[in-house]
Design a protein around this motif. Structure first.
Motif, PDB file in Angstrom:
ATOM      1  N   GLY A   1       0.828  -1.198   0.000  1.00 24.96           N
ATOM      2  CA  GLY A   1       0.000   0.000   0.000  1.00 24.96           C
ATOM      3  C   GLY A   1       0.866   1.253   0.000  1.00 24.96           C
ATOM      4  N   SER A   2       0.298   2.336  -0.436  1.00 25.20           N
ATOM      5  CA  SER A   2       1.066   3.587  -0.506  1.00 25.20           C
ATOM      6  C   SER A   2       1.219   4.198   0.880  1.00 25.20           C
ATOM      7  CB  SER A   2       0.348   4.577  -1.422  1.00 25.20           C
ATOM      8  OG  SER A   2       0.277   4.058  -2.721  1.00 25.20           O
ATOM      9  N   ILE A   3       2.376   4.788   1.102  1.00 24.63           N
ATOM     10  CA  ILE A   3       2.627   5.505   2.345  1.00 24.63           C
ATOM     11  C   ILE A   3       1.840   6.810   2.303  1.00 24.63           C
ATOM     12  CG2 ILE A   3       4.416   6.652   3.708  1.00 24.63           C
ATOM     13  CD1 ILE A   3       6.403   4.626   2.574  1.00 24.63           C
ATOM     14  N   THR A   4       1.135   7.118   3.380  1.00 20.61           N
ATOM     15  CA  THR A   4       0.350   8.357   3.410  1.00 20.61           C
ATOM     16  C   THR A   4       1.140   9.445   4.133  1.00 20.61           C
ATOM     17  OG1 THR A   4      -0.737   7.643   5.439  1.00 20.61           O
ATOM     18  CG2 THR A   4      -1.839   7.138   3.380  1.00 20.61           C
ATOM     19  N   VAL A   5       1.046  10.637   3.592  1.00 22.64           N
ATOM     20  CA  VAL A   5       1.698  11.807   4.204  1.00 22.64           C
ATOM     21  C   VAL A   5       0.592  12.738   4.684  1.00 22.64           C
ATOM     22  CG1 VAL A   5       3.257  13.739   3.855  1.00 22.64           C
ATOM     23  CG2 VAL A   5       3.667  11.566   2.672  1.00 22.64           C
ATOM     24  N   GLU A   6       0.566  12.987   5.982  1.00 21.49           N
ATOM     25  CA  GLU A   6      -0.467  13.827   6.564  1.00 21.49           C
ATOM     26  C   GLU A   6       0.135  15.128   7.057  1.00 21.49           C
ATOM     27  OE1 GLU A   6      -2.299  11.523   9.571  1.00 21.49           O
ATOM     28  OE2 GLU A   6      -3.115  10.027   8.179  1.00 21.49           O
ATOM     29  N   SER A   7      -0.713  16.118   7.155  1.00 23.01           N
ATOM     30  CA  SER A   7      -0.269  17.459   7.537  1.00 23.01           C
ATOM     31  C   SER A   7      -0.109  17.571   9.051  1.00 23.01           C
ATOM     32  CB  SER A   7      -1.300  18.473   7.041  1.00 23.01           C
ATOM     33  OG  SER A   7      -1.024  19.731   7.592  1.00 23.01           O
ATOM     34  N   GLY A   8       1.035  18.120   9.440  1.00 22.98           N
ATOM     35  CA  GLY A   8       1.221  18.491  10.842  1.00 22.98           C
ATOM     36  C   GLY A   8       1.124  20.004  10.955  1.00 22.98           C
ATOM     37  N   ARG A   9       1.947  20.584  11.785  1.00 21.85           N
ATOM     38  CA  ARG A   9       1.927  22.047  11.913  1.00 21.85           C
ATOM     39  C   ARG A   9       2.701  22.673  10.765  1.00 21.85           C
ATOM     40  NH1 ARG A   9       4.661  23.478  17.101  1.00 21.85           N
ATOM     41  NH2 ARG A   9       5.854  21.588  16.678  1.00 21.85           N
ATOM     42  N   ARG A  10       2.302  23.906  10.375  1.00 24.19           N
ATOM     43  CA  ARG A  10       3.051  24.638   9.358  1.00 24.19           C
ATOM     44  C   ARG A  10       2.974  26.131   9.675  1.00 24.19           C
ATOM     45  NH1 ARG A  10      -0.492  26.903   5.526  1.00 24.19           N
ATOM     46  NH2 ARG A  10      -2.618  26.082   5.677  1.00 24.19           N
ATOM     47  N   VAL A  11       4.089  26.792   9.454  1.00 23.31           N
ATOM     48  CA  VAL A  11       4.169  28.233   9.704  1.00 23.31           C
ATOM     49  C   VAL A  11       4.905  28.859   8.530  1.00 23.31           C
ATOM     50  CG1 VAL A  11       5.045  30.046  11.226  1.00 23.31           C
ATOM     51  CG2 VAL A  11       4.209  27.894  12.207  1.00 23.31           C
ATOM     52  N   GLY A  12       4.328  29.896   7.966  1.00 21.71           N
ATOM     53  CA  GLY A  12       5.014  30.666   6.944  1.00 21.71           C
ATOM     54  C   GLY A  12       5.051  30.037   5.576  1.00 21.71           C
ATOM     55  N   VAL A  13       4.148  29.122   5.294  1.00 21.19           N
ATOM     56  CA  VAL A  13       4.125  28.476   3.987  1.00 21.19           C
ATOM     57  C   VAL A  13       2.734  28.630   3.395  1.00 21.19           C
ATOM     58  CG1 VAL A  13       4.494  26.330   2.726  1.00 21.19           C
ATOM     59  CG2 VAL A  13       5.780  26.772   4.812  1.00 21.19           C
ATOM     60  N   ALA A  14       2.690  29.049   2.137  1.00 22.96           N
ATOM     61  CA  ALA A  14       1.407  29.179   1.460  1.00 22.96           C
ATOM     62  C   ALA A  14       0.747  27.812   1.309  1.00 22.96           C
ATOM     63  CB  ALA A  14       1.619  29.823   0.085  1.00 22.96           C
ATOM     64  N   VAL A  15      -0.598  27.853   1.273  1.00 22.01           N
ATOM     65  CA  VAL A  15      -1.350  26.590   1.227  1.00 22.01           C
ATOM     66  C   VAL A  15      -0.986  25.776  -0.013  1.00 22.01           C
ATOM     67  CG1 VAL A  15      -3.655  25.565   1.044  1.00 22.01           C
ATOM     68  CG2 VAL A  15      -3.273  27.528   2.551  1.00 22.01           C
ATOM     69  N   GLN A  16      -0.901  26.439  -1.165  1.00 16.23           N
ATOM     70  CA  GLN A  16      -0.599  25.724  -2.394  1.00 16.23           C
ATOM     71  C   GLN A  16       0.786  25.105  -2.362  1.00 16.23           C
ATOM     72  OE1 GLN A  16      -2.823  25.084  -4.825  1.00 16.23           O
ATOM     73  NE2 GLN A  16      -1.234  23.724  -5.591  1.00 16.23           N
ATOM     74  N   GLN A  17       1.761  25.892  -1.869  1.00 17.50           N
ATOM     75  CA  GLN A  17       3.122  25.355  -1.768  1.00 17.50           C
ATOM     76  C   GLN A  17       3.181  24.187  -0.793  1.00 17.50           C
ATOM     77  OE1 GLN A  17       5.971  26.421  -3.619  1.00 17.50           O
ATOM     78  NE2 GLN A  17       6.518  24.423  -2.795  1.00 17.50           N
ATOM     79  N   TRP A  18       2.410  24.349   0.283  1.00 15.10           N
ATOM     80  CA  TRP A  18       2.338  23.289   1.305  1.00 15.10           C
ATOM     81  C   TRP A  18       1.799  21.998   0.697  1.00 15.10           C
ATOM     82  CZ3 TRP A  18       3.686  21.492   5.795  1.00 15.10           C
ATOM     83  CH2 TRP A  18       2.854  20.625   6.506  1.00 15.10           C
ATOM     84  N   ARG A  19       0.746  22.140  -0.090  1.00 18.82           N
ATOM     85  CA  ARG A  19       0.167  20.953  -0.723  1.00 18.82           C
ATOM     86  C   ARG A  19       1.148  20.329  -1.720  1.00 18.82           C
ATOM     87  NH1 ARG A  19      -5.940  23.262  -1.907  1.00 18.82           N
ATOM     88  NH2 ARG A  19      -6.765  22.982   0.216  1.00 18.82           N
ATOM     89  N   ASN A  20       1.845  21.193  -2.465  1.00 16.94           N
ATOM     90  CA  ASN A  20       2.831  20.679  -3.418  1.00 16.94           C
ATOM     91  C   ASN A  20       3.899  19.851  -2.722  1.00 16.94           C
ATOM     92  OD1 ASN A  20       1.498  21.837  -5.503  1.00 16.94           O
ATOM     93  ND2 ASN A  20       2.931  23.553  -5.778  1.00 16.94           N
ATOM     94  N   TRP A  21       4.394  20.378  -1.610  1.00 20.53           N
ATOM     95  CA  TRP A  21       5.466  19.661  -0.901  1.00 20.53           C
ATOM     96  C   TRP A  21       4.955  18.352  -0.305  1.00 20.53           C
ATOM     97  CZ3 TRP A  21       7.848  24.551   1.774  1.00 20.53           C
ATOM     98  CH2 TRP A  21       8.719  25.179   0.867  1.00 20.53           C
ATOM     99  N   MET A  22       3.731  18.336   0.202  1.00 15.96           N
ATOM    100  CA  MET A  22       3.159  17.068   0.710  1.00 15.96           C
ATOM    101  C   MET A  22       3.032  16.059  -0.424  1.00 15.96           C
ATOM    102  SD  MET A  22       0.191  18.166   3.432  1.00 15.96           S
ATOM    103  CE  MET A  22      -0.377  16.510   3.515  1.00 15.96           C
ATOM    104  N   LEU A  23       2.592  16.558  -1.585  1.00 18.78           N
ATOM    105  CA  LEU A  23       2.453  15.679  -2.748  1.00 18.78           C
ATOM    106  C   LEU A  23       3.812  15.157  -3.189  1.00 18.78           C
ATOM    107  CD1 LEU A  23       0.671  14.461  -4.957  1.00 18.78           C
ATOM    108  CD2 LEU A  23       0.973  16.559  -6.274  1.00 18.78           C
ATOM    109  N   GLN A  24       4.825  16.035  -3.154  1.00 18.19           N
ATOM    110  CA  GLN A  24       6.170  15.604  -3.541  1.00 18.19           C
ATOM    111  C   GLN A  24       6.687  14.495  -2.635  1.00 18.19           C
ATOM    112  OE1 GLN A  24       8.556  19.113  -3.470  1.00 18.19           O
ATOM    113  NE2 GLN A  24       7.340  20.134  -5.049  1.00 18.19           N
TER     114      GLN A  24
END
Length: 1696
Positions: free
Chosen positions: A1608-1631
């Protein structure tokens, strides 16, 4: 205003209204949470309700369960329904009644749930509710009954069955119509709404249910509704049905209803036609009113051959034809109906003949004249189509389909003839057509068609003829009618034409034998139809399982008064009153004519096929008239001559003696079985006296013995025949002939033995038959002749007992023994005959002789069992101390001279294993390469046979002795200790030859089965047996010494009877001076000696070595010294130095003793043994006394070792010699000891060594050793190409392999192997490394496990060094030219991998994924699979050692070549279903498995080799999912459901927990430090938390491993974030998710890659605008490919 006021103490108006409604109607319509529509959400009981009385009635637990029924989760709803049913069963009735107001809505919803399990559980719960509340259900019936009827017609049969069961629990059969009558309007409302109003989208919520599920539910509801109408009509009383007609008319008038006849779903169409059947049956007026739409809908659908639709369609056709007389006026039958019917019949019903063809005859009965005109053409087309369908491909391949078509053909033909019995011309034509153009041609085709012959055709035709005969008045109980003349004519025409047909076949010279057999079969069926009936009854037995779904499946009787009941199946025919057979006079004429024709062809043209046909005819028609006809014809042919009046009166006897016997006597005739059958056909017409007379006459003729054998076998065929032949069998004529045959066989065998086996096998078979065949415990022939025959066999064997004669008598003795074996094994109490007992004794005496001259080993088991029976019989009549028993045993036992002779005849190959394992020091004088190449004979040695026989006798006497107190009670048989010691010797021999070949392992299994594998030593006193073994060991040495050692060790005598063992030799010096036998004895006794004894031996040996000039047995002294040293005897350093000094002195004065540079093929075993002992002493010095050695002593030791190694490498061709193999093995062992010493000695030991020693070892000796040692395995496999050859030096490969595992990396990288390169091989490796790979990789497939493991260890050392040779990878072309970089792993490894892959494909081809392939250890298949798995293990090591960017290139290569896909499929055939580590029982949390324990691939490991492949397969799978998770995930997702489910189940259970724990652990223990990023792990939650911070930016990501990781695929979930735009944040999680999913590496490597990507982003490198990542997820490249328009850069792979 006052009226509007209300008291606060009263319930609200809504509450009062609900209360009233509940009491009156039982339902609360349209209030909170309740909706009247079928599509409403589930109702539930609110916690606070306006009507307190109702709320108080509902128990809190019930309320909770009812709430759960509204959940979306299927499992929750299912559990809630099951809990509800349990609570209804367990709770009080009053508590359950409180739920009733809420149950109808809930039931109406969940009874049509999407999940079939919930529907079934709902009905089961409803039954419990009904049983508990009983009559209290009545107020709610109208709300429930509609869906209740629907549920009883559920397409999921278990749910329908449960609903019916609940219905029957609620209402008795008499009450059911009343209950349905009470609710009929409400039921019809529900059914009519579904059929006319509802759609797929209204029955289910489009937002929460998929389109596929919505459509499935809609189809199910339509089907259930139409079946519900049928069920409702079938259960209601007639008055209620009439009252419902108007309501049903509204349904039937709707256009939507009629469209269901053409619905795309077969289930709906089938239900539609079932409903039409019910309407025709129960509401005929309604149907007749709708005839214009009904008739075309039904009659024009007959070509719907779907298995679900066809049976109800045809049932509907018959109902319509019966209910609507003018139905044919509503369709154009000739254009619409009949063409479809013809097409259907011509194709044999398209596989649905069982459902279609039984309806044809009823349909014929309902077709009016206007449809069938012209009648002759109609019937012609009908029957022609039927026959064409019978021979269609589908019908021809299915016997059951064919049988149904045949049955339908015959019953339709019978019907047509019955309805056309008039004298009119057209009816005559029809009858003629049916007989001449339909029935007879079909019979003609059947004559050459075995499948039709075996079917019911012949039987059905026979019964039809019987029926005609009855109508023609030919039977006494007949039912002759007005048309009897017609039937008499029919019968006459039929028999005339059939006779002509038969004659046409019989009167051809080259006729088809199959057709003649068919003629005989048809006549046989007509003669004895009851036999065929019995056969069909046996065929038809079967068991069918169905759910208790009460439906009215009975078909309406459609036949008119004049219509004969149709014949449905053969089974029904059998169950009817038996018709009997046709009148014999009808076809006896035909048989007589055929028999005469056959006789003419046989006599004039010698036609063998006609003779066989005549035999078949007479088998069924052995009547006086037939035989008279044959005799009359014979009289016409032959001149009349004087004959015996006795047989002139009996035509059968006359035919037999004048014809059959003559044919039997023809010398050139080979096949006589049919003639023998003809003999017995004739004998049916003879009395017992005539039978005996004829058979005696045949016996006295000079016939082949094979014919007599066939006659006796046929006589024993059935009890009646045997009874009539008893006088002949037991008579003197046959007895004397058989006795004469026995005499003749024995004489011929003695005079010309070589011809015996080829010329008289039938004769021996005949002798065996008459001796062994018994009936009711009486012999087949006269007992006096039986005795005489046994006596003659015994005499013949007695005359050939001597060895010289036995060799020439081999075939004769073999035949006699086979006969004896059959006799003894099949005849009870056979040993009561004196001659039988004497015969057995003689056979035994032959068995005890040399087996190389006889074939008796196969009869060993039978003979031993017979001897055992004899012993048991003797013991039952005499006392156990009787001299008879002792004398009997003495007679059986060979003398000491005979024992010695047969013992020395045992093959000497036993010496090889103990010699090479250092358990035995011995020599063999006359050895040569031919001796060691010789494979053991297929004959069991005489010594082993004798031991088995005597052992079984001893055991039988011991077990049956009445005074035996226990297992340790010794026997009183004379000289038993010698017999037991010989048995122990035989067992030791079997052990040393490793129970091979198969003959020896079978023998040992037999001994184990008999309880002799322990050796019977409990039957003799321990001391006496020990002394016997010791004296034999001292006298003979060799295997006797090993037998003594095994006896002492097995019984732990050293600990329990140490003094007894020591008394054997009194004092140690009694064994000096040592001979070969004494040395063998001393070696096995040394571990049991006291320390003083061993020290005495060391003193004597040391003195002999030091004074070597005066001692001619230096080898013996050195060997004794080593035996004592191996037993951990302490030796002073001065003595060790003195012995070493002596060896060094020999080096100077007796250099030839060291064999340096010698040709070992010409050296003796004694010379090689001396060098071996010196090697062993030097090994002992290195291990135990290294610090006492000075520089010159170390030089002597190391130089001697190297000189011996050089000698070994020069004498590879002499390795056929076991002593040369021992020489090389001990030299390799010395090298291993030296490597271990220099690698693992503690510093304090190394400090005491000469200062320059370590440097010399490293700089000089290591290189010298491995320059010689590395080519040695290659040279050995070149010289000995066949690993299964007995002289193959496997032990040398094992010892050298262990030594090679210590080779330093530098020696491998700079090896001196002869260069070996392959043309066009693409490589970046240096020449020495490429040579190493090209040389060693092919040896991975060599069938020698030690070599394969050695090569693996050598290559494993160099694998991590290879990736660096590929530099930056696939840089030959730019990214613009090729998008996906691809790089092959080492070519030589991939080549051997491909070869192994093909071999494994063929080996594992027949095994499914998930099944465990059991591979025989060390077989050819084992070697192939081992090489394959080792190659993959090397490849995975190589892959793991590669840097990330190269790993992507290699992965791309593996992806393109599909190698990994095949590996994974193979692994799931090689891994056991339960991979528990050997030695561990049932599975627990702490169970060790092949995944928790690492595999130890030791070169010299052999004890657990049977688990090696499964463990290795598990190890490879674990490495694969660990190092190539993305590729494994990709493979898993591409597999079919069965494979992927099996893979996932196995991985979750055994692999994922171990791998997840290791991944988490590696994160926790990782020393890798990241700038700006910290990584933590939570093992319990299988989580990794990565925190990235730079400047004001703070990112926390949570990585969750799935349960089936890595599938199965490893899931990456969001923790805390400061100073990062939502879109960039999503891109990095996807990466990160992409990297972890697609990169083949660990979590830490994925995180490093992701961090690098983020860092690059901060460095200003722009993302690829396709994957929104700087670094590509699979090949780790940067965006390089620029767009010419927008100038953005992209990854090449993203543009692919």
């Amino acid at each position: 205003m006052d009226k509007k006021k209300k008291s606060m103490t009263e319930p609200s108006s809504s509450g009062r209204a609900a209360d009233v409604l509940t009491r009156e109607g039982g339902v609360i319509p349209g209030f909170v949470g309740f909706d009247t529509a079928v599509t409403s959400e589930l109702s539930y009981v609110p916690a606070v309700h306006g009507a307190e009385e109702i709320d108080n009635l509902v128990d809190a637990d019930f309320r909770l369960v009812l709430r759960k029924l509204s959940k979306r989760d299927v499992v929750t709803r299912l559990k809630a329904v099951q809990d509800f049913g349990s609570m209804c069963q367990e709770r009080d009735a009053e508590e359950v009644k409180g739920v009733l107001p809420y149950w109808p809505r809930i039931y109406c919803k969940i009874s049509v749930d999407h999940d079939r399990r919930i529907r079934e559980a709902t009905q089961q719960a409803f039954e419990q509710l009904v049983l508990k509340v009983r009559r209290s259900l009545a107020p709610f019936l109208k709300s429930l009954m509609g869906h209740w009827i629907l549920s009883q017609c559920d397409t999921y049969t278990p749910a329908a069955s449960a609903a019916c069961q609940a219905f029957q629990a609620a209402f008795s059969p008499t009450k059911q119509p009343e209950a349905l009558s009470f609710c009929k309007d409400e039921i019809l409302n529900v059914l009519q709404d579904i059929l006319l109003k509802e759609t797929a989208d209204t029955l289910s919520d489009p937002q929460s249910v998929t389109g596929e599920e919505r459509e499935a539910k809609y189809v199910r509801m339509l089907t259930s509704s139409m079946l519900g109408v049928k069920r409702l009509l079938s259960l209601l009383l007639q008055d209620d049905r009439t009252a419902m007609e108007q309501r049903l008319a509204n349904l039937v008038n709707a256009g939507k209803f009629w469209k269901y006849s053409k619905h795309k779903t077969p289930q709906v169409r089938g239900a539609f036609f079932e409903m039409v059947c019910a309407l025709c049956e129960f509401t005929p007026g309604l149907v007749q009113a709708e005839a214009t739409r009904l008739c075309p809908a039904v009659l024009l659908s007959i070509d719907d051959t779907d298995p679900v639709v066809l049976p109800p369609v045809w049932e509907a056709v018959l109902h319509v034809a019966s209910t609507i007389p003018d139905c044919w006026t509503h369709v154009n039958a000739k254009k619409g109906l009949l063409p479809k019917l013809w097409a259907l019949l011509k194709e044999g019903g398209k596989g649905m003949a069982k459902a279609l063809h039984p309806n044809l005859m009823p349909l014929l009965s309902k077709l009016p004249q206007e449809v069938t005109n012209p009648t002759l053409d109609f019937y012609t087309t009908f029957f022609t189509s039927l026959v064409e369908g019978l021979f269609s491909e589908r019908a021809a391949s299915s016997p059951s389909e064919s049988a149904v078509i045949v049955t339908s053909f015959v019953e339709c033909l019978r019907y047509c003839i019955l309805h056309n019995t008039g004298q009119e011309e057209d009816q005559k034509k029809i009858r003629t057509m049916l007989i001449s153009q339909q029935l007879l041609p079909l019979l003609e085709k059947a004559l050459g068609n075995p499948s039709l012959q075996n079917g019911p055709l012949f039987l059905l035709v026979t019964e039809m003829l019987v029926s005609w005969e009855k109508r023609a008045g030919l039977h006494s109980d007949g039912e002759a009618d007005d048309s009897k003349d017609v039937f008499q004519g029919l019968l006459a025409d039929f028999w005339e034409e059939l006779g002509l047909l038969f004659v046409s076949y019989a009167d051809r010279e080259e006729t088809d034998p199959q057709a003649l057999e068919g003629v005989a079969t048809l006549l046989q069926v007509m003669r004895y139809p009851e036999r065929v009936k019995r056969k069909h009854v046996r065929k038809k037995k079967s068991v069918k399982i169905c759910f208790s779904k009460p439906e009215d499946n009975e078909k309406t009787g459609l036949e008119g008064d004049a219509v004969e009941k149709p014949v449905q199946t053969v089974l029904e025919l059998v169950n009817e009153k038996a018709f009997g057979s046709p009148q014999i006079q009808h076809f006896e004429d035909v048989v007589c004519q055929l028999a005469q024709l056959c006789l003419v062809h046989v006599n004039e043209k010698k036609s063998e096929r006609h003779l066989v046909f005549l035999s078949l005819l007479l088998r069924s028609f052995h009547t006086p008239r037939v035989f008279s006809t044959l005799v009359e014809l014979d009289d016409k042919i032959k001149d009349s001559e004087q004959r015996d009046e006795a047989y002139m009166k009996n035509s059968a006897m006359q035919f037999l003696l004048e014809q059959v016997v003559v044919w039997l006597a023809e010398k050139e005739r080979r096949d006589t079985e049919h003639l023998v059958e003809m003999v017995f056909s004739s004998l049916y017409c003879c009395s017992c006296q005539e039978t005996t007379r004829i058979l005696n006459y045949i016996t006295m003729m000079d016939l082949q013995w094979g014919i007599i054998l066939q006659i006796i076998q046929r006589a024993c065929g059935d009890p009646e025949t045997l009874k009539s032949c008893t006088d002949w069998l037991k008579g003197s004529v046959l007895g004397e002939r058989l006795l004469g045959l026995t005499e003749e066989l024995c004489k011929v065998g003695c005079s010309s033995p070589r011809s015996t086996s080829s010329t008289s096998s039938h004769s021996w078979m005949l002798i065996s038959l008459v001796l062994s065949q018994h009936h009711n415990n009486e012999p087949l022939i006269g007992e006096v002749y039986l005795e005489k025959m046994l006596e003659r066999l015994h005499t013949t064997l007695s005359e050939t007992k001597s060895l010289s004669d036995a060799g020439n008598m081999e075939p004769l003795i073999s035949f006699i023994c086979d006969v004896a074996s059959t006799f003894f094994s099949s005849v009870q109490d056979c040993l009561l005959l004196l001659s039988a007992e004497e015969l057995l004794l003689t056979v035994f005496q032959l068995t005890a002789q040399d087996q190389t001259h006889t074939h008796l080993s196969g009869s060993l088991q039978v003979l031993v069992l017979a001897v055992q029976s004899l012993v048991e019989t003797t013991l039952s009549v005499c006392d156990q101390n009787s001299p008879l028993l002792a004398q009997f045993f003495t007679q059986l036992t060979p003398s000491q001279t005979e024992w010695t002779r047969i013992r020395q005849a045992l093959p000497p190959q036993w010496i090889k294993t103990p010699l090479l394992s250092s358990r035995h020091r011995g020599v063999y004088e006359k050895h040569s390469v031919d001796l060691w190449k010789l494979r053991m004979s297929t004959k069991l040695p005489a010594h082993l046979c004798t031991c088995a026989l005597l052992g079984k006798v001893v055991q039988t006497i011991a077990v049956t002795r009445p005074d035996q107190k226990g297992a340790e009670s010794p026997s009183h048989l004379p000289n038993l200790k010698y017999t037991v010691s010989e048995l122990l010797y035989a067992l030791q021999w079997c052990k040393e030859v490793d129970y091979s070949p198969t003959l020896v392992s079978t023998y040992h299994s037999l001994l184990t089965e008999w309880g002799l594998s322990a050796g019977l030593h409990s039957q003799v006193p321990m001391k006496g047996l020990l002394e016997t073994l010791y004296s034999r060991s001292v006298e003979y040495g060799g295997l006797w010494s090993l037998t003594l050692e095994n006896y002492i060790h097995t019984n732990n005598l050293a600990a329990t009877h140490g003094s007894t063992v020591r008394k054997l030799y009194n004092s140690a010096d009694s064994l000096f001076p040592v001979s070969h036998s004494k040395l063998s004895t001393l070696q096995v006794l040394c571990p049991t000696m006291t320390r003083n004894d061993r020290e005495t031996l060391i003193a004597l040996a040391t003195a002999g070595i030091i004074n070597w000039q005066e001692n001619d047995n230096v080898y013996g002294c050195l060997a004794v010294l080593l035996c004592c040293l191996k037993a951990d005897t302490k030796v002073e350093e001065e003595i060790a130095q003195a012995i070493l000094a002596t060896l060094m002195e020999w080096r100077n004065s007796k250099e030839d003793w060291f064999l340096f540079g010698s040709d070992l093929s010409n050296t003796t075993a004694e010379q090689l043994n001396l060098s071996v002992e010196m090697m062993r002493f030097l090994s002992w010095l290195v291990t135990y006394c290294p610090t006492v050695l000075g520089g010159s002593q170390w030089d002597f030791l190391l130089c001697s070792m190297l000189a011996w190694l050089e000698t070994a490498s020069e004498n590879v061709s002499a390795l056929w010699n076991p002593w040369v193999q021992l020489f090389v093995c001990e030299n390799a062992a010395l090298i291993v000891k030296l490597n271990q010493f220099f690698l693992s000695s503690p510093p304090e030991v190394l400090e005491k060594l000469p200062s320059e020693l370590a440097g010399e070892w490293t700089d000089f000796f290591i290189e010298g050793i491995y320059n010689l040692l590395l080519p040695l395995p290659i040279n050995i496999t070149d010289a000995f190409t066949e690993p299964d050859d007995p002289v193959f030096p496997l032990a040398v490969l094992q010892s050298v392999g262990v030594a090679l595992t210590y080779v330093p990396m530098q020696q491998l990288k700079q090896n001196s192997l002869p260069p070996r390169f392959i043309a066009d091989q693409n490589t970046n490796l240096p020449e020495p490394l490429q040579t190493l790979l090209n040389t060693l990789c092919p040896l991975l497939l060599f069938k020698a496990r030690p070599l394969q493991i050695t090569v693996y260890h050598l290559l494993e050392k160099v694998m991590p060094e290879l990736p660096e040779c590929d530099g930056e990878g696939d840089n030959n072309k730019s990214d613009d030219d090729r998008d996906e970089p691809c790089l092959s792993p080492p070519a030589s490894l991939m080549a051997i991998l491909s070869t192994c892959e093909e071999l494994c494909d063929s080996i594992l081809a027949g095994i499914q994924v998930g099944e465990f392939a059991v591979v025989q250890p060390l077989s050819v298949e084992y070697s192939c699979i081992l090489g394959y798995l080792l190659a993959w293990k090397l490849l995975l090591t190589f892959f793991k050692s590669s840097p990330s960017h190269l790993r992507a290139h290699y992965a791309q290569y593996l992806k393109r070549s599909c190698n990994l896909n095949k590996l994974l499929l193979h692994l799931f055939k090689l891994m056991p279903e339960n991979p528990v580590y050997p030695g561990y029982g049932a599975e627990t949390k702490e169970t060790k498995t092949f995944f928790t324990e690492s595999i130890s691939l030791a070169v010299d490991k052999s004890e657990s080799v049977e688990w090696e492949l499964p463990h290795l397969a598990c190890s490879v799978y674990y490495s694969t999912v660990q190092d190539l998770p993305a590729m494994v995930r990709l493979w898993w997702n591409s597999q079919e459901k069965r494979v992927s489910a099996a893979v996932e189940k196995f991985t979750i259970k055994y692999v994922s927990p171990v791998l997840s724990a290791q991944e988490i652990s590696s994160v926790q223990s990782s020393t890798q430090m990241f700038e700006n990023m910290t990584v933590k792990a939570r093992s319990a939650a299988r989580e990794v938390i990565a925190t990235y911070s730079v400047d004001d930016i703070f990112i926390e990501l949570v990585i969750q491993l799935p349960q089936n990781y890595p599938l199965g695929s490893i899931t990456v979930e969001s923790g805390r974030r400061v100073g990062v735009a939502v879109q960039q944040w999503r891109n990095w999680m996807l990466q990160l998710s992409t990297y972890l999913t697609h990169q083949n590496g660990s979590i830490m490597e994925g995180l490093a890659l992701w961090k690098n990507n983020v860092d690059k982003r901060f460095e200003g490198i722009e993302d690829c605008m396709i994957c929104f990542s700087v670094i590509h997820g699979s090949n780790y490249s940067l965006p390089k490919k620029a767009c010419r328009t927008c100038k953005k850069k992209f990854h090449s792979a993203c543009l692919d």
